[in-house]
Scaffold this motif. Structure first.
Motif, mmCIF file in Angstrom:
data_model
loop_
_atom_site.group_PDB
_atom_site.id
_atom_site.type_symbol
_atom_site.label_atom_id
_atom_site.label_comp_id
_atom_site.label_asym_id
_atom_site.label_seq_id
_atom_site.Cartn_x
_atom_site.Cartn_y
_atom_site.Cartn_z
ATOM 1 N N TYR A 71 0.854 -1.180 0.000
ATOM 2 C CA TYR A 71 0.000 0.000 0.000
ATOM 3 C C TYR A 71 0.894 1.235 0.000
ATOM 4 N N PRO A 72 0.445 2.313 -0.608
ATOM 5 C CA PRO A 72 1.265 3.534 -0.574
ATOM 6 C C PRO A 72 1.302 4.092 0.852
ATOM 7 N N ALA A 73 2.378 4.795 1.172
ATOM 8 C CA ALA A 73 2.525 5.375 2.505
ATOM 9 C C ALA A 73 1.459 6.430 2.715
ATOM 10 N N ALA A 74 0.917 6.468 3.924
ATOM 11 C CA ALA A 74 -0.126 7.439 4.241
ATOM 12 C C ALA A 74 0.484 8.825 4.327
ATOM 13 N N PRO A 75 -0.222 9.839 3.885
ATOM 14 C CA PRO A 75 0.312 11.199 4.002
ATOM 15 C C PRO A 75 0.346 11.604 5.481
ATOM 16 N N PRO A 76 1.229 12.541 5.860
ATOM 17 C CA PRO A 76 1.292 12.948 7.263
ATOM 18 C C PRO A 76 -0.002 13.635 7.681
ATOM 19 N N ALA A 77 -0.325 13.513 8.947
ATOM 20 C CA ALA A 77 -1.544 14.121 9.468
ATOM 21 C C ALA A 77 -1.441 15.642 9.390
ATOM 22 N N TYR A 78 -2.580 16.294 9.325
ATOM 23 C CA TYR A 78 -2.601 17.757 9.257
ATOM 24 C C TYR A 78 -1.987 18.325 10.527
ATOM 25 N N GLY A 79 -1.027 19.196 10.384
ATOM 26 C CA GLY A 79 -0.391 19.841 11.528
ATOM 27 C C GLY A 79 0.724 19.019 12.147
ATOM 28 N N ALA A 80 1.034 17.874 11.574
ATOM 29 C CA ALA A 80 2.092 17.043 12.138
ATOM 30 C C ALA A 80 3.443 17.660 11.840
ATOM 31 N N ALA A 81 4.368 17.473 12.751
ATOM 32 C CA ALA A 81 5.714 17.998 12.559
ATOM 33 C C ALA A 81 6.421 17.187 11.482
ATOM 34 N N PRO A 82 7.243 17.818 10.676
ATOM 35 C CA PRO A 82 7.968 17.063 9.646
ATOM 36 C C PRO A 82 9.000 16.140 10.295
#
Length: 162
Positions: free
Chosen positions: A46-57
């Motif tokens: 499965y493709p990697a999930a995008p980071p959550a909104y507001g998550a630190a890089p």
């Protein structure tokens, strides 16, 4: 005719248009059916999930992982105390610096606390010596001028000279 060296050659070939379907699994946790060749099929990727909104890089490549730095909190406490209670701050700063060095990290707060508290201790000792010299030097000069006895000062204080 049956070939003893190759028993698969004696079986009749199956039609290519209808592959044999594997039997349905008995439970949900059954392993995937083996792929042709006897190995189990690879799980789907499965493709990697995008980071959550507001998550630190994430950390940059080669950057050390952020974690608690041993002695950092104690170094900050020592830094704050270095302006008020220099001896306690000096001791806490040294302890914090030793903890950080054992972990292999730098601790600027502890180093600053050590420097500030040491400088302020030295300044405090010098000021104390100057003040005591002025007070007792002035007292000795007054006694040499007034002579032995108990003398009352104009501001209501007394001096006892031997």
């Amino acid at each position: 005719m049956t070939d003893p060296q190759n028993p698969a050659a004696s079986e009749p070939p199956q039609p290519a248009s209808q592959p044999a379907a594997p039997p349905p699994p008995d439970d949900v946790t059954a392993s995937p059916a083996p792929a042709p060749g006897g190995y189990p099929a690879a799980p789907p990727s499965y493709p990697a999930a995008p980071p959550a909104y507001g998550a630190a890089p994430g950390a940059a490549y080669g950057a050390p992982a952020e974690g608690p730095v041993p002695g950092k909190t104690l170094g900050i406490v020592a830094f704050i105390l270095s302006f008020f209670v220099q001896l306690v701050a000096l001791i806490l700063g040294i302890i914090a610096l030793v903890q950080s060095r054992k972990a292999g990290v730098k601790n600027g707060w502890a180093l600053a606390a050590i420097i500030i508290s040491a400088v302020l201790i030295v300044v405090g000792i010098i000021v104390t010596i100057v003040v005591l010299t002025a007070v007792f030097g002035g007292l000795a000069a007054a006694c040499s001028e007034l002579g032995p006895g108990v003398w009352e000062l104009e501001n209501g204080g007394t001096i006892t000279c031997n």
